[in-house]
Design an enzyme around this catalytic site. Structure first.
Site, PDB file in Angstrom:
ATOM      1  N   LYS A 100      -9.872  -2.343  -2.960  1.00 14.98           N
ATOM      2  CA  LYS A 100     -10.185  -3.322  -1.904  1.00 14.98           C
ATOM      3  C   LYS A 100     -10.747  -4.596  -2.511  1.00 14.98           C
ATOM      4  O   LYS A 100     -10.478  -5.691  -2.018  1.00 14.98           O
ATOM      5  CB  LYS A 100     -11.185  -2.739  -0.898  1.00 14.98           C
ATOM      6  CG  LYS A 100     -10.579  -1.715   0.040  1.00 14.98           C
ATOM      7  CD  LYS A 100     -11.502  -1.436   1.215  1.00 14.98           C
ATOM      8  CE  LYS A 100     -10.910  -0.429   2.171  1.00 14.98           C
ATOM      9  NZ  LYS A 100     -11.820  -0.067   3.263  1.00 14.98           N
ATOM     10  N   LYS A 160      -3.845   0.546   7.772  1.00 12.55           N
ATOM     11  CA  LYS A 160      -4.122  -0.471   8.785  1.00 12.55           C
ATOM     12  C   LYS A 160      -4.157  -1.855   8.177  1.00 12.55           C
ATOM     13  O   LYS A 160      -3.938  -2.848   8.849  1.00 12.55           O
ATOM     14  CB  LYS A 160      -5.501  -0.202   9.401  1.00 12.55           C
ATOM     15  CG  LYS A 160      -5.530   0.892  10.406  1.00 12.55           C
ATOM     16  CD  LYS A 160      -6.915   0.947  11.032  1.00 12.55           C
ATOM     17  CE  LYS A 160      -7.548   2.293  10.835  1.00 12.55           C
ATOM     18  NZ  LYS A 160      -8.988   2.292  10.809  1.00 12.55           N
ATOM     19  N   LYS A 164       0.595   4.316   0.704  1.00 11.71           N
ATOM     20  CA  LYS A 164       0.024   4.923   1.910  1.00 11.71           C
ATOM     21  C   LYS A 164       0.209   4.035   3.137  1.00 11.71           C
ATOM     22  O   LYS A 164       0.087   2.816   3.037  1.00 11.71           O
ATOM     23  CB  LYS A 164      -1.484   5.122   1.651  1.00 11.71           C
ATOM     24  CG  LYS A 164      -2.152   6.120   2.549  1.00 11.71           C
ATOM     25  CD  LYS A 164      -3.649   6.185   2.310  1.00 11.71           C
ATOM     26  CE  LYS A 164      -4.374   5.090   3.068  1.00 11.71           C
ATOM     27  NZ  LYS A 164      -5.810   5.299   3.228  1.00 11.71           N
TER      28      LYS A 164
HETATM   29  P1  AMP Z   1      -9.003   4.524   7.833  1.00 14.07           P
HETATM   30  O1  AMP Z   1      -7.758   4.056   8.511  1.00 14.07           O
HETATM   31  O2  AMP Z   1      -9.015   4.171   6.384  1.00 14.07           O
HETATM   32  O3  AMP Z   1     -10.261   4.184   8.565  1.00 14.07           O
HETATM   33  O4  AMP Z   1      -8.916   6.108   7.831  1.00 14.07           O
HETATM   34  C1  AMP Z   1      -9.347   6.934   8.897  1.00 14.07           C
HETATM   35  C2  AMP Z   1      -8.951   8.364   8.661  1.00 14.07           C
HETATM   36  O5  AMP Z   1      -7.517   8.491   8.657  1.00 14.07           O
HETATM   37  C3  AMP Z   1      -9.400   8.943   7.305  1.00 14.07           C
HETATM   38  O6  AMP Z   1      -9.746  10.292   7.452  1.00 14.07           O
HETATM   39  C4  AMP Z   1      -8.205   8.778   6.432  1.00 14.07           C
HETATM   40  O7  AMP Z   1      -8.181   9.678   5.373  1.00 14.07           O
HETATM   41  C5  AMP Z   1      -7.082   9.028   7.431  1.00 14.07           C
HETATM   42  N1  AMP Z   1      -5.887   8.273   7.037  1.00 14.07           N
HETATM   43  C6  AMP Z   1      -5.774   6.934   6.939  1.00 14.07           C
HETATM   44  N2  AMP Z   1      -4.547   6.580   6.552  1.00 14.07           N
HETATM   45  C7  AMP Z   1      -3.857   7.738   6.389  1.00 14.07           C
HETATM   46  C8  AMP Z   1      -2.529   8.060   5.989  1.00 14.07           C
HETATM   47  N3  AMP Z   1      -1.648   7.109   5.682  1.00 14.07           N
HETATM   48  N4  AMP Z   1      -2.164   9.351   5.941  1.00 14.07           N
HETATM   49  C9  AMP Z   1      -3.038  10.321   6.261  1.00 14.07           C
HETATM   50  N5  AMP Z   1      -4.294  10.097   6.622  1.00 14.07           N
HETATM   51  C10 AMP Z   1      -4.722   8.829   6.699  1.00 14.07           C
END
Ligand code: AMP
Ligand code: TRP
Length: 339
Positions: A113, A203, A200
């Site tokens: 990041k 967002k 991956k």
């Molecule tokens: P974040 O979007 O980074 O706030 O992630 C929120 C939750 O979603 C966390 O538990 C991440 O590990 C999960 N997560 C985010 N992106 C992915 C993805 N592409 N595949 C699986 N899990 C995800």
């Protein structure tokens, strides 16, 4: 015996996508049947990179509504907003003062990041995993269901609890903090981008076409899947290292239709991309429709959402207050006199 406890959270940084759902929230929905479950919208984490105040507010609300829309049941779990519980910031400070700086500089997500932020890296971005440790440790969580990307942060929370608090400050046999374990579900642990099967779904990817949002319309889903990256091969398959897009899209198809990988592999081994894409599109639209309908009802009339958040906050406040007091006592803070 009392139930084991689970805690997790998602940042309100833009619309949630199917990676958040399949990798995180959908697992919570199962876990709440068995565990004492706390889930929060981690808004304090969302300001570790530059943010827009109006958007933070609406994203926080919509993330909480999506938890419910995806099947979190307030009778079985507590749902709350992180910033409504001051103990998170307070424990974070206490943990900051015992956490070595070089542990933080090793965090892979920070490095990634920070690269994206250029000159504009905040101290909060470096500190983010300590705040996450505070989130978890405050609730004496046994298990933390997260995607694979968060495993290193979980290790840090364990190390802080064990090596920096319990081993230094425990008196007698009782540990000050419970040492949590990560719960990484194999399936869905990493949903990849629609435009690149080796990166991956995220967002923060500037290209909207890389992800399917939980609130995307049928039309948008269709367009995004149409543009999703494919390869030259005929037939869909899992586990071919040369075909990450096939593995990813077939995996998504299996999950949203609740069919085993064996079944979908059999169904799709002899159909081309041109035939598979409309099937996947329909499956995504069908699986997201009930979530979207529930979401719209919750957002139109906020009273249910407000009630759920109020109850969740009360439960979270009680539990986290006890842990914070325990840590402050262990660290030697003078107790406040309540008149
Ligand atoms: P974040 O979007 O980074 O706030 O992630 C929120 C939750 O979603 C966390 O538990 C991440 O590990 C999960 N997560 C985010 N992106 C992915 C993805 N592409 N595949 C699986 N899990 C995800
Ligand atoms: N860092 C997590 C993510 O980006 C979100 C998060 C913050 C979290 N605090 C947490 C997840 C506590 C689980 C438990 O996905």
């Amino acid at each position: 015996m009392s139930k084991k406890r689970v805690l997790s959270g998602v940042q309100p940084t833009g619309a949630l996508h199917i990676g958040n759902w399949l990798g995180a929230i959908r697992n919570w929905v199962e876990l709440q049947n068995e565990y004492d479950t706390y889930v929060c919208v981690v808004d304090l984490h969302a300001i570790t990179v530059p943010h827009n105040p109006e958007k933070l507010k609406s994203d926080t609300l919509s993330t909480a509504a999506l938890y419910l829309a995806c099947g979190m049941d307030p009778k079985k779990c507590s749902i709350f907003v992180q910033s409504h519980i001051p103990a998170h910031s307070e424990l974070c400070w206490l943990l900051n003062c015992v956490t070595p700086l070089n542990w933080m500089e090793r965090m892979i997500q920070f490095k990634e990041k920070a690269l994206k932020q250029g000159d504009n890296v905040s101290l909060g971005l470096l500190d983010y995993p300590v705040l996450m440790a505070a989130d978890i440790l405050l609730y004496d969580a046994d298990l933390v269901p997260v995607g694979e990307d968060q495993k290193q942060h979980l290790e840090l929370a364990r190390d802080i609890a064990q090596q920096r608090i319990n081993s230094r400050f425990r008196k007698g046999n009782n540990p000050v903090l419970k040492v949590p374990k990560p719960l990484i579900m194999k399936e869905g642990a990493k949903i990849m981008s629609l435009l690149n099967g080796t990166s991956k779904m995220s967002k923060s990817d500037p290209n909207e076409g890389s992800r399917i949002g939980l609130l995307d319309t049928a039309d948008t889903i269709q367009k995004k899947i149409k543009k999703a990256k494919t390869d030259q091969h005929f037939g869909l398959e899992f586990n071919n290292p040369n075909r990450p897009e096939s593995d990813n899209l077939l995996g998504i198809y299996s999950m949203v239709t609740n069919q085993s990988r064996e079944i979908v592999a059999k169904e799709c081994f002899d159909i081309g991309w041109g035939k598979f894409k409309p099937i996947l599109t329909d499956a995504l639209i069908d699986s997201l429709l009930p979530i979207q309908q529930k979401y719209n009802t919750l957002i139109e009339d906020r009273s249910e959402l407000n009630k759920v958040l109020k109850e969740g906050t009360d439960n979270a406040n009680k539990l986290s207050g006890q842990t914070l007091l325990r840590v402050k006592q262990a660290l030697g803070f003078l107790e406040r006199i309540n008149s």
